[in-house]
Write a protein that holds these residues in place. Structure first.
Motif, PDB file in Angstrom:
ATOM      1  N   ARG A 221       0.853  -1.189   0.000  1.00 48.62           N
ATOM      2  CA  ARG A 221       0.000   0.000   0.000  1.00 48.62           C
ATOM      3  C   ARG A 221       0.887   1.237   0.000  1.00 48.62           C
ATOM      4  O   ARG A 221       1.942   1.268   0.633  1.00 48.62           O
ATOM      5  CB  ARG A 221      -0.897   0.032   1.239  1.00 48.62           C
ATOM      6  CG  ARG A 221      -2.031  -0.961   1.226  1.00 48.62           C
ATOM      7  CD  ARG A 221      -2.980  -0.739   2.400  1.00 48.62           C
ATOM      8  NE  ARG A 221      -2.287  -0.732   3.672  1.00 48.62           N
ATOM      9  CZ  ARG A 221      -2.099   0.363   4.416  1.00 48.62           C
ATOM     10  NH1 ARG A 221      -2.553   1.542   4.006  1.00 48.62           N
ATOM     11  NH2 ARG A 221      -1.452   0.291   5.560  1.00 48.62           N
ATOM     12  N   ILE A 222       0.458   2.244  -0.714  1.00 47.89           N
ATOM     13  CA  ILE A 222       1.167   3.521  -0.689  1.00 47.89           C
ATOM     14  C   ILE A 222       0.747   4.263   0.582  1.00 47.89           C
ATOM     15  O   ILE A 222      -0.439   4.524   0.796  1.00 47.89           O
ATOM     16  CB  ILE A 222       0.868   4.337  -1.951  1.00 47.89           C
ATOM     17  CG1 ILE A 222       1.453   3.609  -3.178  1.00 47.89           C
ATOM     18  CG2 ILE A 222       1.436   5.751  -1.835  1.00 47.89           C
ATOM     19  CD1 ILE A 222       1.238   4.309  -4.479  1.00 47.89           C
ATOM     20  N   LEU A 223       1.747   4.578   1.413  1.00 46.45           N
ATOM     21  CA  LEU A 223       1.493   5.200   2.707  1.00 46.45           C
ATOM     22  C   LEU A 223       1.609   6.721   2.668  1.00 46.45           C
ATOM     23  O   LEU A 223       0.922   7.421   3.419  1.00 46.45           O
ATOM     24  CB  LEU A 223       2.493   4.668   3.745  1.00 46.45           C
ATOM     25  CG  LEU A 223       2.550   3.156   3.958  1.00 46.45           C
ATOM     26  CD1 LEU A 223       3.671   2.815   4.916  1.00 46.45           C
ATOM     27  CD2 LEU A 223       1.220   2.647   4.483  1.00 46.45           C
ATOM     28  N   ARG A 224       2.483   7.195   1.812  1.00 46.64           N
ATOM     29  CA  ARG A 224       2.783   8.633   1.805  1.00 46.64           C
ATOM     30  C   ARG A 224       3.316   9.016   0.430  1.00 46.64           C
ATOM     31  O   ARG A 224       4.015   8.218  -0.208  1.00 46.64           O
ATOM     32  CB  ARG A 224       3.827   8.951   2.887  1.00 46.64           C
ATOM     33  CG  ARG A 224       4.240  10.412   2.975  1.00 46.64           C
ATOM     34  CD  ARG A 224       5.341  10.565   4.011  1.00 46.64           C
ATOM     35  NE  ARG A 224       5.874  11.922   4.026  1.00 46.64           N
ATOM     36  CZ  ARG A 224       6.948  12.295   4.687  1.00 46.64           C
ATOM     37  NH1 ARG A 224       7.635  11.399   5.382  1.00 46.64           N
ATOM     38  NH2 ARG A 224       7.359  13.552   4.657  1.00 46.64           N
ATOM     39  N   ILE A 225       2.968  10.210  -0.007  1.00 48.67           N
ATOM     40  CA  ILE A 225       3.470  10.739  -1.277  1.00 48.67           C
ATOM     41  C   ILE A 225       4.135  12.077  -0.996  1.00 48.67           C
ATOM     42  O   ILE A 225       3.518  13.000  -0.446  1.00 48.67           O
ATOM     43  CB  ILE A 225       2.328  10.910  -2.302  1.00 48.67           C
ATOM     44  CG1 ILE A 225       1.628   9.561  -2.547  1.00 48.67           C
ATOM     45  CG2 ILE A 225       2.868  11.484  -3.615  1.00 48.67           C
ATOM     46  CD1 ILE A 225       0.397   9.664  -3.412  1.00 48.67           C
ATOM     47  N   ILE A 232       6.018   3.028   0.606  1.00 46.27           N
ATOM     48  CA  ILE A 232       5.188   1.817   0.652  1.00 46.27           C
ATOM     49  C   ILE A 232       5.471   1.044   1.946  1.00 46.27           C
ATOM     50  O   ILE A 232       6.496   1.255   2.600  1.00 46.27           O
ATOM     51  CB  ILE A 232       5.443   0.897  -0.564  1.00 46.27           C
ATOM     52  CG1 ILE A 232       6.921   0.468  -0.618  1.00 46.27           C
ATOM     53  CG2 ILE A 232       5.017   1.577  -1.852  1.00 46.27           C
ATOM     54  CD1 ILE A 232       7.218  -0.547  -1.711  1.00 46.27           C
ATOM     55  N   ASN A 233       4.553   0.152   2.292  1.00 48.48           N
ATOM     56  CA  ASN A 233       4.636  -0.546   3.578  1.00 48.48           C
ATOM     57  C   ASN A 233       5.316  -1.913   3.478  1.00 48.48           C
ATOM     58  O   ASN A 233       5.014  -2.815   4.267  1.00 48.48           O
ATOM     59  CB  ASN A 233       3.239  -0.712   4.187  1.00 48.48           C
ATOM     60  CG  ASN A 233       2.349  -1.635   3.376  1.00 48.48           C
ATOM     61  OD1 ASN A 233       2.548  -1.780   2.163  1.00 48.48           O
ATOM     62  ND2 ASN A 233       1.385  -2.265   4.012  1.00 48.48           N
ATOM     63  N   LEU A 234       6.227  -2.089   2.534  1.00 50.20           N
ATOM     64  CA  LEU A 234       7.063  -3.282   2.469  1.00 50.20           C
ATOM     65  C   LEU A 234       8.517  -2.855   2.591  1.00 50.20           C
ATOM     66  O   LEU A 234       8.891  -1.788   2.093  1.00 50.20           O
ATOM     67  CB  LEU A 234       6.857  -4.039   1.146  1.00 50.20           C
ATOM     68  CG  LEU A 234       5.475  -4.598   0.856  1.00 50.20           C
ATOM     69  CD1 LEU A 234       5.477  -5.325  -0.490  1.00 50.20           C
ATOM     70  CD2 LEU A 234       5.014  -5.537   1.958  1.00 50.20           C
ATOM     71  N   GLY A 235       9.340  -3.700   3.229  1.00 52.00           N
ATOM     72  CA  GLY A 235      10.727  -3.332   3.421  1.00 52.00           C
ATOM     73  C   GLY A 235      11.649  -4.538   3.450  1.00 52.00           C
ATOM     74  O   GLY A 235      11.362  -5.584   2.849  1.00 52.00           O
ATOM     75  N   LYS A 236      12.755  -4.414   4.178  1.00 51.45           N
ATOM     76  CA  LYS A 236      13.761  -5.465   4.210  1.00 51.45           C
ATOM     77  C   LYS A 236      13.192  -6.780   4.717  1.00 51.45           C
ATOM     78  O   LYS A 236      13.571  -7.858   4.239  1.00 51.45           O
ATOM     79  CB  LYS A 236      14.927  -5.035   5.093  1.00 51.45           C
ATOM     80  CG  LYS A 236      15.789  -3.928   4.514  1.00 51.45           C
ATOM     81  CD  LYS A 236      16.936  -3.574   5.471  1.00 51.45           C
ATOM     82  CE  LYS A 236      17.782  -2.441   4.916  1.00 51.45           C
ATOM     83  NZ  LYS A 236      18.852  -2.054   5.859  1.00 51.45           N
ATOM     84  N   ARG A 237      12.330  -6.710   5.710  1.00 53.27           N
ATOM     85  CA  ARG A 237      11.769  -7.947   6.254  1.00 53.27           C
ATOM     86  C   ARG A 237      11.005  -8.737   5.202  1.00 53.27           C
ATOM     87  O   ARG A 237      10.880  -9.956   5.296  1.00 53.27           O
ATOM     88  CB  ARG A 237      10.844  -7.657   7.444  1.00 53.27           C
ATOM     89  CG  ARG A 237      11.540  -7.118   8.679  1.00 53.27           C
ATOM     90  CD  ARG A 237      10.545  -6.843   9.786  1.00 53.27           C
ATOM     91  NE  ARG A 237       9.920  -8.067  10.268  1.00 53.27           N
ATOM     92  CZ  ARG A 237       8.820  -8.110  10.996  1.00 53.27           C
ATOM     93  NH1 ARG A 237       8.186  -6.979  11.298  1.00 53.27           N
ATOM     94  NH2 ARG A 237       8.329  -9.257  11.409  1.00 53.27           N
ATOM     95  N   ASN A 238      10.498  -8.041   4.204  1.00 50.04           N
ATOM     96  CA  ASN A 238       9.773  -8.705   3.119  1.00 50.04           C
ATOM     97  C   ASN A 238      10.689  -9.121   1.981  1.00 50.04           C
ATOM     98  O   ASN A 238      10.231  -9.745   1.017  1.00 50.04           O
ATOM     99  CB  ASN A 238       8.685  -7.788   2.559  1.00 50.04           C
ATOM    100  CG  ASN A 238       7.689  -7.355   3.611  1.00 50.04           C
ATOM    101  OD1 ASN A 238       7.877  -6.330   4.258  1.00 50.04           O
ATOM    102  ND2 ASN A 238       6.642  -8.134   3.810  1.00 50.04           N
ATOM    103  N   GLY A 239      11.970  -8.767   2.056  1.00 49.43           N
ATOM    104  CA  GLY A 239      12.899  -9.103   0.982  1.00 49.43           C
ATOM    105  C   GLY A 239      13.021  -8.024  -0.072  1.00 49.43           C
ATOM    106  O   GLY A 239      13.684  -8.228  -1.102  1.00 49.43           O
ATOM    107  N   ILE A 240      12.400  -6.873   0.137  1.00 53.40           N
ATOM    108  CA  ILE A 240      12.486  -5.777  -0.830  1.00 53.40           C
ATOM    109  C   ILE A 240      13.914  -5.230  -0.861  1.00 53.40           C
ATOM    110  O   ILE A 240      14.565  -5.083   0.181  1.00 53.40           O
ATOM    111  CB  ILE A 240      11.497  -4.652  -0.465  1.00 53.40           C
ATOM    112  CG1 ILE A 240      10.059  -5.194  -0.428  1.00 53.40           C
ATOM    113  CG2 ILE A 240      11.595  -3.495  -1.450  1.00 53.40           C
ATOM    114  CD1 ILE A 240       9.575  -5.760  -1.733  1.00 53.40           C
ATOM    115  N   LYS A 241      14.384  -4.918  -2.069  1.00 57.19           N
ATOM    116  CA  LYS A 241      15.739  -4.388  -2.219  1.00 57.19           C
ATOM    117  C   LYS A 241      15.750  -3.264  -3.251  1.00 57.19           C
ATOM    118  O   LYS A 241      14.802  -3.118  -4.039  1.00 57.19           O
ATOM    119  CB  LYS A 241      16.696  -5.499  -2.632  1.00 57.19           C
ATOM    120  CG  LYS A 241      16.301  -6.250  -3.882  1.00 57.19           C
ATOM    121  CD  LYS A 241      17.168  -7.462  -4.086  1.00 57.19           C
ATOM    122  CE  LYS A 241      16.766  -8.224  -5.355  1.00 57.19           C
ATOM    123  NZ  LYS A 241      15.394  -8.737  -5.291  1.00 57.19           N
TER     124      LYS A 241
END
Length: 304
Positions: A221-225, A232-241
Motif C-alpha cells: 500500500r502507498i502510505l505517503r506521497i 510503501i509498507n514493504l521493506g527489508k523484512r519482506n525481501g524488498i531491495k
C-alpha cells in the motif's frame, strides 16, 4: 521436501502408490518466492464451546492460534507474521460469504492497521468426545476418542475477500481423566495422543499456506506521497531491495446494484523503482521521472 503415503495396492506384481507430496517451487522460476508476505492471525473461535467442558479446554482455540503463529514466524522467507490478534472480533465467515460489506471493510481495516497482505482466521468446528463407533459420548468410557475438526479462512487483506478455505480433521484417544483440568499450553497436553494429532494437522496447514502463498507477488500500500517519493509498507523484512520494479494499481472498488461490494483495480502506465529500503517500508520513484497521474494514498504497488 516431504511426502505422505496415502494408499498402496499390489496388482499383477506391481505396487501402485498414491502420495501427497510437498513440493517447494524453484525460487529461480517463481519470483514471488523471493519475497515474504505479511500475514496477521485473528484468534480462532470454538464453534461449540460446550464441547470443551471435558478437560476444561476452553482456551484451546487461543492456544492453537498461538501455535500456528509461532510456526509461521519461523518461516521468515515466506511470511512476515505481523500480529496475533488475541481477541474476539466477532468474525463470522458465513456472513461474509453472504456478501455483508461491513465484514469486508472490517478486514481491510485490520489489514491496513497491521500492515498485512493476508489475514488468517479459523474455527474449531468439532472437539467432541465419541465412542469407538463415532457416536457422541453419552457416558464416560476409558480412553474415549476425541475429534478435531478445524476450518481455516485465508483473506486477502487488501480487498477483504476470502481467497481460500481449507479443512483439517483427525481424531485420537483422549488419555486424560474425566475430572482432570487440562492445561492446553503444557507439554503434557502436546505430548498426548490428542496433542500430537493436532500438531500433525497444524503442520499440514502450514505446508498448505506455504504452497498457496510462496509464489504470489507481494503487494504494498502507498502510505505517503512526497513529490516523486512514494512510500510503501514493504521493506527489508519482506525481501524488498533497491532496484525492485513496481507498477501501480489504483483502487476503484464499487458497490453493485444488489449492494455487494466489488473489487476493481486499474493498472497505471509507467513503472516505479525502489530507491531506499528500511526494515518495514521503502521509497519508490518513477523510472522516467514522471509519475503516473492521480496516485493516491492506499493505492497499491505490485511487484513486476
Amino acid at each position: 521436501r516431504q511426502y505422505n503415503l496415502l494408499e498402496e495396492e499390489r496388482k499383477n506384481d506391481r505396487l501402485f502408490v498414491t502420495l501427497r507430496a510437498y513440493i517447494v517451487a524453484d525460487r529461480s522460476r517463481c519470483s514471488g518466492a523471493q519475497y515474504a508476505k505479511g500475514i496477521t492471525l485473528i484468534r480462532f473461535r470454538l464453534a461449540e464451546s460446550d464441547q470443551a467442558r471435558h478437560g476444561q479446554i476452553y482456551e484451546l482455540n487461543s492456544e492453537i492460534t498461538r501455535q500456528l503463529f509461532n510456526r509461521l514466524s519461523g518461516l521468515s522467507q515466506i511470511f512476515v507474521t505481523r500480529r496475533w490478534l488475541d481477541e474476539n472480533l466477532g468474525l463470522d465467515p458465513r456472513r461474509l460469504l453472504q456478501g455483508e460489506n461491513s465484514y469486508r471493510r472490517q478486514l481491510q481495516s485490520l489489514a491496513a492497521e497491521t500492515d498485512s497482505q493476508y489475514l488468517l482466521f479459523g474455527v474449531l468446528q468439532d472437539i467432541s468426545l465419541r465412542d469407538a463407533q463415532g457416536n457422541l459420548l453419552e457416558q464416560w468410557l476409558d480412553d474415549p476418542i476425541r475429534h478435531f475438526s478445524m476450518q481455516l479462512y485465508l483473506f486477502d487483506g487488501l480487498s477483504g475477500e476470502l481467497t481460500e478455505q481449507s479443512h483439517y480433521q483427525g481424531e485420537a484417544v483422549w488419555s486424560f481423566d474425566k475430572q482432570e483440568q487440562v492445561d492446553v499450553s503444557s507439554q503434557k497436553f502436546w505430548n498426548s495422543s490428542y496433542g500430537m494429532e493436532i500438531t500433525a494437522q497444524l503442520n499440514r496447514a502450514v505446508q498448505d499456506l506455504q504452497l498457496k502463498l510462496q509464489c504470489t507477488p507481494p503487494t504494498a500500500r502507498i502510505l505517503r506521497i512526497d513529490g516523486d517519493n512514494f512510500h510503501i509498507n514493504l521493506g527489508k523484512r519482506n525481501g524488498i531491495k533497491r532496484g525492485d520494479p513496481f507498477y501501480i494499481e489504483q483502487r476503484g472498488d464499487f458497490t453493485d446494484r444488489f449492494g455487494r461490494q466489488r473489487t476493481l483495480r486499474n493498472p497505471t502506465t509507467g513503472m516505479m523503482e525502489v530507491k531506499r529500503v528500511y526494515e518495514d517500508n521503502a521509497v519508490m520513484m518513477p523510472l522516467n521521472r514522471y509519475a503516473p497521474g492521480n496516485i493516491q494514498i492506499n493505492d497499491l504497488a505490485v511487484l513486476e
